[in-house]
Write a protein that holds these residues in place. Structure first.
Motif, PDB file in Angstrom:
ATOM      1  N   PRO A 154     -49.050  33.895 -65.245  1.00  0.00           N
ATOM      2  CA  PRO A 154     -49.163  34.401 -66.621  1.00  0.00           C
ATOM      3  C   PRO A 154     -49.793  35.795 -66.639  1.00  0.00           C
ATOM      4  O   PRO A 154     -50.800  36.045 -65.975  1.00  0.00           O
ATOM      5  CB  PRO A 154     -50.095  33.387 -67.303  1.00  0.00           C
ATOM      6  CG  PRO A 154     -50.076  32.165 -66.423  1.00  0.00           C
ATOM      7  CD  PRO A 154     -49.879  32.689 -65.026  1.00  0.00           C
ATOM      8  N   MET A 155     -49.195  36.698 -67.383  1.00  0.00           N
ATOM      9  CA  MET A 155     -49.733  38.054 -67.479  1.00  0.00           C
ATOM     10  C   MET A 155     -51.159  38.055 -68.034  1.00  0.00           C
ATOM     11  O   MET A 155     -51.989  38.873 -67.627  1.00  0.00           O
ATOM     12  CB  MET A 155     -48.830  38.900 -68.378  1.00  0.00           C
ATOM     13  CG  MET A 155     -47.543  39.339 -67.705  1.00  0.00           C
ATOM     14  SD  MET A 155     -47.838  40.506 -66.354  1.00  0.00           S
ATOM     15  CE  MET A 155     -48.415  41.933 -67.268  1.00  0.00           C
ATOM     16  N   GLY A 156     -51.433  37.132 -68.944  1.00  0.00           N
ATOM     17  CA  GLY A 156     -52.773  37.084 -69.521  1.00  0.00           C
ATOM     18  C   GLY A 156     -53.842  36.832 -68.467  1.00  0.00           C
ATOM     19  O   GLY A 156     -54.909  37.450 -68.493  1.00  0.00           O
ATOM     20  N   LYS A 157     -53.549  35.934 -67.524  1.00  0.00           N
ATOM     21  CA  LYS A 157     -54.512  35.651 -66.455  1.00  0.00           C
ATOM     22  C   LYS A 157     -54.679  36.861 -65.539  1.00  0.00           C
ATOM     23  O   LYS A 157     -55.784  37.178 -65.100  1.00  0.00           O
ATOM     24  CB  LYS A 157     -54.064  34.434 -65.647  1.00  0.00           C
ATOM     25  CG  LYS A 157     -54.185  33.117 -66.401  1.00  0.00           C
ATOM     26  CD  LYS A 157     -53.842  31.942 -65.508  1.00  0.00           C
ATOM     27  CE  LYS A 157     -53.932  30.623 -66.278  1.00  0.00           C
ATOM     28  NZ  LYS A 157     -55.298  30.329 -66.732  1.00  0.00           N
ATOM     29  N   LEU A 158     -53.574  37.550 -65.249  1.00  0.00           N
ATOM     30  CA  LEU A 158     -53.662  38.726 -64.384  1.00  0.00           C
ATOM     31  C   LEU A 158     -54.455  39.844 -65.056  1.00  0.00           C
ATOM     32  O   LEU A 158     -55.208  40.566 -64.392  1.00  0.00           O
ATOM     33  CB  LEU A 158     -52.265  39.217 -64.014  1.00  0.00           C
ATOM     34  CG  LEU A 158     -51.458  38.322 -63.066  1.00  0.00           C
ATOM     35  CD1 LEU A 158     -50.064  38.881 -62.863  1.00  0.00           C
ATOM     36  CD2 LEU A 158     -52.169  38.178 -61.729  1.00  0.00           C
ATOM     37  N   ARG A 159     -54.291  39.975 -66.344  1.00  0.00           N
ATOM     38  CA  ARG A 159     -55.025  41.034 -67.051  1.00  0.00           C
ATOM     39  C   ARG A 159     -56.524  40.765 -67.078  1.00  0.00           C
ATOM     40  O   ARG A 159     -57.314  41.688 -67.266  1.00  0.00           O
ATOM     41  CB  ARG A 159     -54.488  41.188 -68.479  1.00  0.00           C
ATOM     42  CG  ARG A 159     -53.136  41.868 -68.529  1.00  0.00           C
ATOM     43  CD  ARG A 159     -52.773  42.298 -69.941  1.00  0.00           C
ATOM     44  NE  ARG A 159     -51.505  43.025 -69.951  1.00  0.00           N
ATOM     45  CZ  ARG A 159     -51.377  44.310 -69.650  1.00  0.00           C
ATOM     46  NH1 ARG A 159     -52.464  45.006 -69.310  1.00  0.00           N
ATOM     47  NH2 ARG A 159     -50.207  44.893 -69.678  1.00  0.00           N
ATOM     48  N   ARG A 160     -56.908  39.514 -66.895  1.00  0.00           N
ATOM     49  CA  ARG A 160     -58.338  39.204 -66.869  1.00  0.00           C
ATOM     50  C   ARG A 160     -58.969  39.476 -65.499  1.00  0.00           C
ATOM     51  O   ARG A 160     -60.187  39.408 -65.353  1.00  0.00           O
ATOM     52  CB  ARG A 160     -58.556  37.740 -67.266  1.00  0.00           C
ATOM     53  CG  ARG A 160     -58.365  37.508 -68.765  1.00  0.00           C
ATOM     54  CD  ARG A 160     -58.957  36.170 -69.192  1.00  0.00           C
ATOM     55  NE  ARG A 160     -58.186  35.029 -68.711  1.00  0.00           N
ATOM     56  CZ  ARG A 160     -57.140  34.509 -69.347  1.00  0.00           C
ATOM     57  NH1 ARG A 160     -56.740  35.043 -70.494  1.00  0.00           N
ATOM     58  NH2 ARG A 160     -56.513  33.456 -68.867  1.00  0.00           N
ATOM     59  N   MET A 161     -58.132  39.780 -64.508  1.00  0.00           N
ATOM     60  CA  MET A 161     -58.664  40.163 -63.197  1.00  0.00           C
ATOM     61  C   MET A 161     -59.227  41.581 -63.296  1.00  0.00           C
ATOM     62  O   MET A 161     -58.526  42.508 -63.723  1.00  0.00           O
ATOM     63  CB  MET A 161     -57.552  40.145 -62.132  1.00  0.00           C
ATOM     64  CG  MET A 161     -56.865  38.798 -61.925  1.00  0.00           C
ATOM     65  SD  MET A 161     -57.916  37.554 -61.166  1.00  0.00           S
ATOM     66  CE  MET A 161     -58.200  36.471 -62.575  1.00  0.00           C
TER      67      MET A 161
END
Length: 352
Positions: free
Chosen positions: A114-121
């Motif tokens: 999910p892009m949302g999880k990657l953006r939280r990195m």
């Protein structure tokens, strides 16, 4: 996590995996942190445990690299790991980029990440800040971010899951990525209706956080513009002495361990404790900088000599790398066949 056990086993078989980027000669912080833990894990492992230690060349490409320098750095890192005590007969020691299964599984995982999880990195900010010698992560933004650096946590997840690793020793700065690995495995496994890869727990043996000799509010780093902020594995006794003598401490009388109030002094005490395997949290009769310099030299003397010898044995290094990746692929090909079969990507080739 349920892992089958043979009756004769006291505990489940472990698959321990970790990697390090080929960024040149390690400094004392690298050695006392991750690398010394690898050696400890190797010594404490049971015969049925599998240990895989890799030099992660694909991760190095997330920032600009000079090809000639990268070749030398990859060979030097392999020599370093052998010099500090990683046994290629006991552990699987290999170059990550020699095994195509890492990038193959990374692509598959990227299709469900999910892009949302990657953006939280957020670790990409610290990597860019370090590469640009920025004083703060606030000085970097997404305009400096490439897709590879943004996606490298997915490749790291593939590194772990392709070997069905059960134990992944990482530092505090990599905890986000281990959580992402768990998340991707949770998404991936139900989609395949079976557990192709076990969800890895984080495994953190006690390690020392070594700070910069010139700025004890930040970690020791090779990217710092001040060469005196770090001690390298290859530093001579006189270089070590000079760097320790110039290390930032404070003007408070006496030697006490107080990381918050006396970070520079406490950093030297941490180094002394790690090199001598002693307790320095209580006041002692130290001549601090002299004692630290002597302890560091004694600690690095043997691996430094081993490294100077091994790095010249290019035929041996090539053979270690070849044997290591052959053994690694024997493990990862089983996972990839399971994954591709479940996804509908594996098919028999009929030869007529």
């Amino acid at each position: 996590m349920n892992i089958p056990q043979r009756i004769c086993q006291i505990r489940p078989r472990r698959v321990i995996l970790s990697g390090i980027q080929p960024t040149g000669i390690p400094h004392l912080g690298n050695y006392l942190g991750a690398l010394s833990n690898w050696v400890k894990l190797q010594k404490s492992a049971q015969p049925e445990d599998k240990l895989l230690f890799s030099i992660v060349g694909w991760h190095a490409l997330t920032l600009p690299q000079d090809p000639a320098a990268l070749i030398a750095a990859r060979n030097d890192m392999l020599a370093v790991l052998l010099a500090i005590g990683i046994d290629p007969n006991r552990s699987i020691l290999f170059h990550q980029d020699h095994n195509p299964h890492h990038t193959e599984l990374s692509w598959i995982l990227s299709c469900i990440a999910p892009m949302g999880k990657l953006r939280r990195m957020t670790t990409w900010k610290s990597r860019l800040a370090a590469a640009r010698n920025s004083g703060s992560e606030d000085e970097v933004d997404e305009s400096m971010l490439n897709a590879g650096l943004f996606m490298y946590p997915v490749l790291q997840a593939a590194d772990v899951l392709v070997y069905k690793a059960t134990h992944v020793p990482v530092g505090d700065d990599q905890q986000q990525h281990i959580e992402l690995t768990r998340d991707l495995a949770d998404i991936f496994n139900p989609n395949l209706q079976r557990n192709v890869s076990p969800v890895p727990p984080s495994d953190l043996p006690p390690s020392k956080r070594i700070l910069s000799l010139k700025d004890p509010t930040s970690k020791m780093s090779k990217s710092s513009p001040d060469a005196k902020s770090r001690i390298l594995l290859t530093d001579t006794a006189s270089q070590i002495q000079s760097k320790i003598r110039a290390a930032v401490t404070d003007s408070i009388q006496g030697i006490t361990y107080d990381p918050d109030g006396r970070p520079g002094t406490s950093n030297l005490l941490t180094i002394l404790a790690a090199c001598t395997d002693s307790d320095v949290t209580q006041p002692g009769p130290w001549n601090l900088k002299r004692d630290v310099a002597e302890a560091v030299e004694e600690f690095l003397k043997k691996p430094r000599a081993q490294f100077d010898r091994i790095r010249l044995e290019t035929t041996y290094l090539d053979e270690v790398a070849r044997r290591g990746v052959t053994r690694a692929i024997e493990h990862s090909k089983v996972t990839m066949m399971e994954v591709k079969t479940r996804l509908g990507l594996a098919s028999r080739v009929v030869h007529r």
